[in-house]
Design a protein around this motif. Structure first.
Motif, PDB file in Angstrom:
ATOM      1  N   ASP A   1       0.882  -1.170   0.000  1.00 26.91           N
ATOM      2  CA  ASP A   1       0.000   0.000   0.000  1.00 26.91           C
ATOM      3  C   ASP A   1       0.920   1.220   0.000  1.00 26.91           C
ATOM      4  OD1 ASP A   1       1.092   0.073   2.491  1.00 26.91           O
ATOM      5  OD2 ASP A   1      -0.800  -0.126   3.577  1.00 26.91           O
ATOM      6  N   ILE A   2       0.337   2.402  -0.064  1.00 25.65           N
ATOM      7  CA  ILE A   2       1.160   3.589  -0.280  1.00 25.65           C
ATOM      8  C   ILE A   2       2.204   3.762   0.822  1.00 25.65           C
ATOM      9  CG2 ILE A   2      -0.610   5.152   0.698  1.00 25.65           C
ATOM     10  CD1 ILE A   2       1.824   6.002  -2.164  1.00 25.65           C
ATOM     11  N   GLU A   3       1.841   3.432   2.062  1.00 33.95           N
ATOM     12  CA  GLU A   3       2.806   3.597   3.159  1.00 33.95           C
ATOM     13  C   GLU A   3       3.979   2.641   3.032  1.00 33.95           C
ATOM     14  OE1 GLU A   3       3.276   6.079   5.255  1.00 33.95           O
ATOM     15  OE2 GLU A   3       1.558   6.905   4.157  1.00 33.95           O
ATOM     16  N   SER A   4       3.662   1.363   2.747  1.00 33.14           N
ATOM     17  CA  SER A   4       4.770   0.401   2.653  1.00 33.14           C
ATOM     18  C   SER A   4       5.612   0.676   1.400  1.00 33.14           C
ATOM     19  CB  SER A   4       4.247  -1.033   2.677  1.00 33.14           C
ATOM     20  OG  SER A   4       3.341  -1.248   1.609  1.00 33.14           O
ATOM     21  N   ILE A   5       4.966   1.184   0.375  1.00 34.99           N
ATOM     22  CA  ILE A   5       5.715   1.532  -0.839  1.00 34.99           C
ATOM     23  C   ILE A   5       6.686   2.674  -0.543  1.00 34.99           C
ATOM     24  CG2 ILE A   5       5.511   2.574  -3.139  1.00 34.99           C
ATOM     25  CD1 ILE A   5       2.854   1.041  -3.438  1.00 34.99           C
ATOM     26  N   LYS A   6       6.184   3.697   0.125  1.00 41.58           N
ATOM     27  CA  LYS A   6       7.041   4.833   0.462  1.00 41.58           C
ATOM     28  C   LYS A   6       8.214   4.366   1.315  1.00 41.58           C
ATOM     29  CE  LYS A   6       4.981   8.840   1.690  1.00 41.58           C
ATOM     30  NZ  LYS A   6       3.895   9.749   2.141  1.00 41.58           N
ATOM     31  N   HIS A   7       7.928   3.497   2.255  1.00 40.85           N
ATOM     32  CA  HIS A   7       8.971   2.966   3.107  1.00 40.85           C
ATOM     33  C   HIS A   7      10.015   2.227   2.304  1.00 40.85           C
ATOM     34  CE1 HIS A   7       9.904   2.492   7.336  1.00 40.85           C
ATOM     35  NE2 HIS A   7       8.860   3.286   7.513  1.00 40.85           N
ATOM     36  N   TYR A   8       9.529   1.359   1.421  1.00 42.62           N
ATOM     37  CA  TYR A   8      10.456   0.542   0.639  1.00 42.62           C
ATOM     38  C   TYR A   8      11.338   1.404  -0.259  1.00 42.62           C
ATOM     39  CZ  TYR A   8      12.254  -3.433  -1.938  1.00 42.62           C
ATOM     40  OH  TYR A   8      13.097  -4.366  -2.468  1.00 42.62           O
TER      41      TYR A   8
ATOM     42  N   LEU B   1      24.353  12.891   3.570  1.00 44.89           N
ATOM     43  CA  LEU B   1      24.152  12.499   4.963  1.00 44.89           C
ATOM     44  C   LEU B   1      23.957  13.730   5.838  1.00 44.89           C
ATOM     45  CD1 LEU B   1      26.907   9.746   5.278  1.00 44.89           C
ATOM     46  CD2 LEU B   1      24.448   9.414   5.011  1.00 44.89           C
ATOM     47  N   LYS B   2      24.593  14.821   5.443  1.00 41.35           N
ATOM     48  CA  LYS B   2      24.559  16.027   6.293  1.00 41.35           C
ATOM     49  C   LYS B   2      23.693  17.130   5.706  1.00 41.35           C
ATOM     50  CE  LYS B   2      29.169  15.137   8.080  1.00 41.35           C
ATOM     51  NZ  LYS B   2      30.527  15.338   7.582  1.00 41.35           N
ATOM     52  N   TYR B   3      23.348  16.995   4.450  1.00 39.22           N
ATOM     53  CA  TYR B   3      22.464  17.976   3.815  1.00 39.22           C
ATOM     54  C   TYR B   3      21.208  17.220   3.413  1.00 39.22           C
ATOM     55  CZ  TYR B   3      20.810  21.763   0.828  1.00 39.22           C
ATOM     56  OH  TYR B   3      20.059  22.772   0.267  1.00 39.22           O
ATOM     57  N   ASN B   4      20.117  17.507   4.097  1.00 35.06           N
ATOM     58  CA  ASN B   4      18.938  16.659   3.937  1.00 35.06           C
ATOM     59  C   ASN B   4      17.955  17.218   2.932  1.00 35.06           C
ATOM     60  OD1 ASN B   4      19.911  14.922   5.940  1.00 35.06           O
ATOM     61  ND2 ASN B   4      19.132  16.294   7.511  1.00 35.06           N
ATOM     62  N   ILE B   5      17.959  16.646   1.723  1.00 33.20           N
ATOM     63  CA  ILE B   5      16.881  16.991   0.793  1.00 33.20           C
ATOM     64  C   ILE B   5      15.689  16.095   1.140  1.00 33.20           C
ATOM     65  CG2 ILE B   5      18.477  17.722  -1.016  1.00 33.20           C
ATOM     66  CD1 ILE B   5      17.746  15.132  -2.534  1.00 33.20           C
ATOM     67  N   PRO B   6      14.477  16.548   0.859  1.00 34.92           N
ATOM     68  CA  PRO B   6      13.324  15.735   1.221  1.00 34.92           C
ATOM     69  C   PRO B   6      13.355  14.378   0.512  1.00 34.92           C
ATOM     70  CG  PRO B   6      12.644  17.949   0.600  1.00 34.92           C
ATOM     71  CD  PRO B   6      14.083  17.828   0.255  1.00 34.92           C
ATOM     72  N   THR B   7      13.061  13.319   1.268  1.00 29.33           N
ATOM     73  CA  THR B   7      12.837  12.013   0.659  1.00 29.33           C
ATOM     74  C   THR B   7      11.325  11.876   0.478  1.00 29.33           C
ATOM     75  OG1 THR B   7      12.394  10.742   2.665  1.00 29.33           O
ATOM     76  CG2 THR B   7      14.700  11.155   2.120  1.00 29.33           C
ATOM     77  N   ARG B   8      10.899  10.729  -0.055  1.00 26.12           N
ATOM     78  CA  ARG B   8       9.447  10.575  -0.244  1.00 26.12           C
ATOM     79  C   ARG B   8       8.722  10.446   1.097  1.00 26.12           C
ATOM     80  NH1 ARG B   8       9.079   7.378  -4.591  1.00 26.12           N
ATOM     81  NH2 ARG B   8      11.324   7.352  -4.894  1.00 26.12           N
ATOM     82  N   MET B   9       9.474  10.164   2.189  1.00 31.79           N
ATOM     83  CA  MET B   9       8.835  10.050   3.498  1.00 31.79           C
ATOM     84  C   MET B   9       8.354  11.413   4.008  1.00 31.79           C
ATOM     85  SD  MET B   9       8.953   6.922   3.860  1.00 31.79           S
ATOM     86  CE  MET B   9       8.392   6.585   5.524  1.00 31.79           C
ATOM     87  N   GLU B  10       8.952  12.463   3.500  1.00 30.36           N
ATOM     88  CA  GLU B  10       8.567  13.806   3.958  1.00 30.36           C
ATOM     89  C   GLU B  10       7.313  14.319   3.257  1.00 30.36           C
ATOM     90  OE1 GLU B  10      11.660  12.920   5.871  1.00 30.36           O
ATOM     91  OE2 GLU B  10      12.270  13.319   3.830  1.00 30.36           O
TER      92      GLU B  10
END
Ligand code: FES
Lengths: 149, 763
Positions: free
Chosen positions: A117-124, B690-699
């Motif tokens: 799902d979107i959360e696990s995809i983002k995590h992966y 590692l020290k300059y944080n661009i947004p990842t998809r988690m953000e």
């Protein structure tokens, strides 16, 4: 030293330095889909599949890959081409520099995640950086691709 | 046919499938490896430099220091000519002015030998006290350009003895008097950091000599024609002896609007006759290319109780680092692409100094001053609204620019020069704002609400404008050639950075010529084979180069009609794409083409078009952020970002959307994550991912982009630019949202959780 690597479904005898990373070995062999994005193993641009697991080829010694199955975009043409349809359908391959690494990550993700799902995809995919697209379009494309699968 | 359709990028599939496409993929296999020895000191004079051991190292072909490269002073900025940036840089210099400045470069057969040799170069430095803090740079004892060697091509307030690279001031009306008559005056000081571009492909260049002995340069650049000009002038060779090719490039965002590795590889090739390539490391890209200009912006805004804004004063201090690329022009954009948003003021003033420091040079970066100015202006508007006790959206609506209006600023401020008067011919800013408010349920939910005793949410808004190219300066051109099957080669100088401009041009050609997209074969950015174009910057490609392609296509239709008249023996022909009709009979385009090249009235049909604009139609947008903050820790979560954009009629809605989504995330990165710190001695601390944080998809929780269609009469098929504007609003909108949630105003970027916590606990 000479080692034997199984790359994209065929065996290759390659001369490497003992401390050579898979990224350099592959690029030296002319496999240009594998690219370098950083010097700290943080960007995911160089991602390839080794025994169906996603690895960062910039930090993976070539010698470790002996006896394993190495896949790059060139080795999964049919699947990659289907994934490409969805990515290009959203226009998220902007500069495209991160795309082959992302395709490989999506490929191994499909083997590893049962019900993504979107959360696990983002995590992966968290380790696959992209500075152009803002990720949203990538997620739209990936969701559509998985629906079709 | 082509326009206003989400066709996939013509090169997209090839890129995803990993085809060799970028400089390092295509550089000659046997290229010498070039690397640069970088200064470990922020400011030093090279007293001696011994390269003898390095030269003796096996595999090394050449080593260069300031003693054996051209001693010329220039600007690396890829801009119009003469450049509005000071000439203050040499290929190599006796002085090094920041940690990472070039000391020497060398070339060898492989990386190992080059690494071994580089460690053997012995340098004795006379270390000097650097100036790192840009607020202390003006009139500091440390003078960054001490020698009398720099100059500016025209008057820009360049005063190196005071560490001033450039300065600018203008006033319309009398701001002091107007402020005196205001009921409420808000004053605020805002800081923005030196953001790094973080293109995923680092700066890469290769060069070799062709069969005729001409120098060929393949480089990840945004400005191939400027690169050719700057190389020719400083290598001391004619432009005609140089060919610059831009292959696919792995991101630009302004970071590649400058010469970086090109001098090093070309000098090696010219000396050895051998192909050479340089690939910057990620650390080098952070430390030794360039960044966004760090700024301090002082705002004074005065208004009447009813919310009429009467006067705005904006005062800027900008840090250009060790060299002054884009110093003046970025400064001017801080005002020229923000202040016209509030065009009904009685008086408005803008002034600024751009100072040298011993830090990484600053240069072009998407937004180009507008994002810095937007953070200050749009934060200040919210603060003023609070003092007036008026809703910030209501205050904006009352004072902002509308269709049919103008601003005196358009006339006064250009980029490095005077501006151009213009009336706004398309503007859906109000609708953009309404869409954001509706999606965020701004009036229903309110600007702030409590989720739990510790957790609050807030909504903040900002509006923005940008330009579409630089009037009277930016030129683009296109050539079309008919092939014997009725297809066309479209040769364009325009530089596709991954933005999809090759596709956009193909769409425009297809639309105008009324032929399917697959009949258009695009080739771009090769100084030997494509016509001139200034390159990809200033949001110019669709607006300027798009027109040039339209004109070339219209001229091609004239050529086709003339040729058809001869073939059909008629004076009256009609062209509708696939068929040319006349009273004497019809002929298909492919039949005509075949005849033209093989049998009757033989002739190659070629057309061209070039375009310079007299206006710079601004796109507009509204952006809104919803944040959630845990008051116990200060932790900020961006719940969602909503944006509505008026970029005229989109040529390719999908590509426009990705442009905005990507730009928004870069803006969010600048607002919340991307920190830049130097040690006291001038070492850049944030020099890796590692020290300059661009947004990842988690953000990314949710980024929601929509378009409000308008029609810009000056643009090709109603289009305006879209490449930059998306980056502008997040810093101010997020700061406003945090303030609305907590009553805490953050005026320094990036806004990190610890800053919020500090403000809450130790105000
Ligand atoms: S498309 Fe450019 S980095 Fe992802």
């Amino acid at each position: 030293m000479e080692i034997t690597l199984n790359i994209n479904h065929s065996m290759h005898h390659v001369l490497i330095r003992p401390d050579e990373f898979l990224l350099d070995t592959l690029r030296n062999m002319g496999i240009k889909s594998v690219k370098k994005g950083c010097d700290t193993s943080s960007c995911g641009i160089c991602a390839v599949s080794v025994d169906n697991k996603l690895v960062r080829s910039c930090a993976y010694y070539s010698i470790r890959a002996e006896g394993k199955e190495i896949l790059t975009v060139e080795g999964i043409r049919e699947e990659a081409s289907l994934i490409a349809e969805f990515l290009t359908g959203e226009g998220v391959e902007q500069c495209g520099y991160c795309s082959p690494g992302l395709v490989m990550a999506i490929y191994t993700m499909k083997h590893e995640l049962d019900e993504p799902d979107i959360e696990s995809i983002k995590h992966y995919l968290a380790g696959n950086l992209c500075r152009c697209s803002g990720y949203e379009g990538q997620h739209r494309a990936i969701m559509k691709y998985l629906e079709v699968k | 046919m082509g326009v206003n359709q989400s066709v996939p990028k013509i090169d997209g599939k090839g890129l995803v499938m990993g085809k060799a496409a970028y400089t390092d993929d295509l550089a000659p296999e046997n290229s010498l490896i070039v690397k640069v020895l970088r200064s470990p000191h922020a400011y030093a004079e090279i007293m001696s430099i011994d390269t003898s051991e390095a030269e003796k190292t096996e595999g090394i072909r050449c080593v260069f220091t300031y003693k054996n490269v051209p001693d010329k002073i220039f600007s690396r900025a890829g801009q119009g000519y003469p450049e509005p940036s000071p000439y203050d840089k040499k290929i190599l210099d006796r002085f090094v002015r920041y940690v990472g400045d070039a000391v020497a470069f060398l070339a060898g057969v492989d990386e190992e030998s080059v690494d071994e040799a580089i460690a053997k170069i012995k340098v004795t430095y006379r270390i000097m006290t650097p100036i790192i803090d840009f607020e202390k740079a003006k009139d500091s004892k440390t003078i960054v350009h001490d020698e009398d060697h720099t100059r500016s091509m025209f008057e820009m307030g360049h005063e190196p003895s005071r560490n001033i690279a450039a300065r600018y001031a203008m006033e319309i009306g009398n701001v002091k008097e107007a402020l005196k008559s205001c009921d409420i005056v808000h004053e605020g000081r805002y800081y923005t950091q030196a953001q790094a571009h973080c293109t995923m492909e680092t700066h890469t260049a290769a060069s070799w000599l062709d069969l005729q002995g001409r120098l060929v340069v393949m480089t990840s650049t945004q400005t191939p024609f400027h690169v050719r000009r700057i190389l020719a002038k400083n290598l001391g060779m004619p432009i005609s002896n140089i060919r610059v090719i831009k292959p696919r490039i792995g991101g630009g965002y302004g970071g590649k609007q400058c010469i970086h590795g090109e001098f090093f590889v070309t000098w090696v090739t010219l000396h050895t006759g051998l192909p050479a390539k340089i690939i910057y490391s990620r650390k080098e890209t952070f430390q030794s290319t360039y960044t966004r200009h760090q700024m301090r912006i002082d705002m004074t805004i005065g208004a009447m109780k009813d919310g009429t804004i009467k006067a705005i004063n904006m005062e800027v201090l900008s840090n250009t680092g060790a060299y002054g690329e884009h110093a003046l022009t970025v400064l001017m954009v801080v005002g020229s692409k923000t202040l016209p948003l509030y065009n009904k003021v009685e008086a408005v003033a803008f002034s600024g100094d751009v100072v040298y420091t011993n830090t990484t040079p600053a240069g072009a970066y998407r937004g180009y001053g507008a994002i810095q100015g937007n953070f200050a202006l749009e934060s200040a508007i919210d603060e003023l609204a609070e003092k007036l006790d008026i809703d910030p959206v209501v205050l904006r609506k009352k004072n902002m620019i509308h269709l049919g209006e103008t601003s005196k600023i358009f006339e006064v401020m250009g980029e490095g020069q005077e501006g151009t008067p213009m009336t706004i011919e398309s503007c859906e800013l109000e609708k953009c704002l309404d869409i954001c408010l509706e999606k965020l349920e701004y009036f229903e939910k309110g600007k702030s609400r409590e989720i739990s005793p510790h957790v609050v949410r807030g909504i903040g808004i900002a509006i923005a404008m940008q330009g579409s190219g630089i009037p009277h300066i930016d030129m683009g051109s296109s050539i079309l050639k008919l092939n014997d099957d009725g297809s066309f080669n479209l040769m364009i100088g325009a530089t596709d950075l991954g933005t999809g401009s090759d596709t956009i041009m193909a769409q425009i050609a297809s639309e105008t010529l009324k032929v399917p997209m697959d009949k258009i074969i695009v080739y771009s950015s090769d100084t030997d084979l494509t016509p001139f174009d200034v390159g990809a910057y200033a949001s110019s490609t669709t607006f300027i180069s798009g027109h040039s392609t339209r004109i070339a296509a219209e001229n091609m239709i004239k050529e086709i009609k003339e040729a058809a008249k001869l073939q059909l023996g008629s004076n009256q022909v009609e062209y509708d794409g696939m068929i040319i009709t006349s009273d004497k009979g019809d002929i298909s385009l492919s039949e005509l083409a075949e005849k033209l090249y093989y049998s009757e009235h033989q002739k190659q049909l070629v057309s061209s078009g070039s375009y310079v604009s007299s206006t710079t139609a601004p796109p507009y947008m509204a952006g809104g952020a919803e944040v959630e903050i845990d008051k116990r820790t200060g932790q900020i979560k961006l719940i969602r970002y909503v944006a509505a954009v008026d970029c005229g009629t989109t040529i390719n809605p999908n590509l426009a959307k990705i442009q905005v989504e990507g730009a928004l995330l870069q803006g969010i990165g600048m607002a919340m994550y991307e920190d830049v710190n130097y040690s006291d001695s001038g070492q850049l601390i944030n020099n890796s991912f590692l020290k300059y944080n661009i947004p990842t998809r988690m953000e990314v929780e949710s980024i929601d982009v929509s378009f409000v269609e308008s029609y810009e009469p000056q643009g090709p098929f109603g289009a305006k630019s879209v490449g930059e504007i998306g980056i502008d609003t997040p810093p101010a909108a997020i700061a406003n949202a945090i303030n609305n949630a907590l009553g805490v105003r953050i005026t320094r970027l990036p806004i990190k959780s610890e800053n919020v916590w500090m403000k809450l606990n130790h105000n």
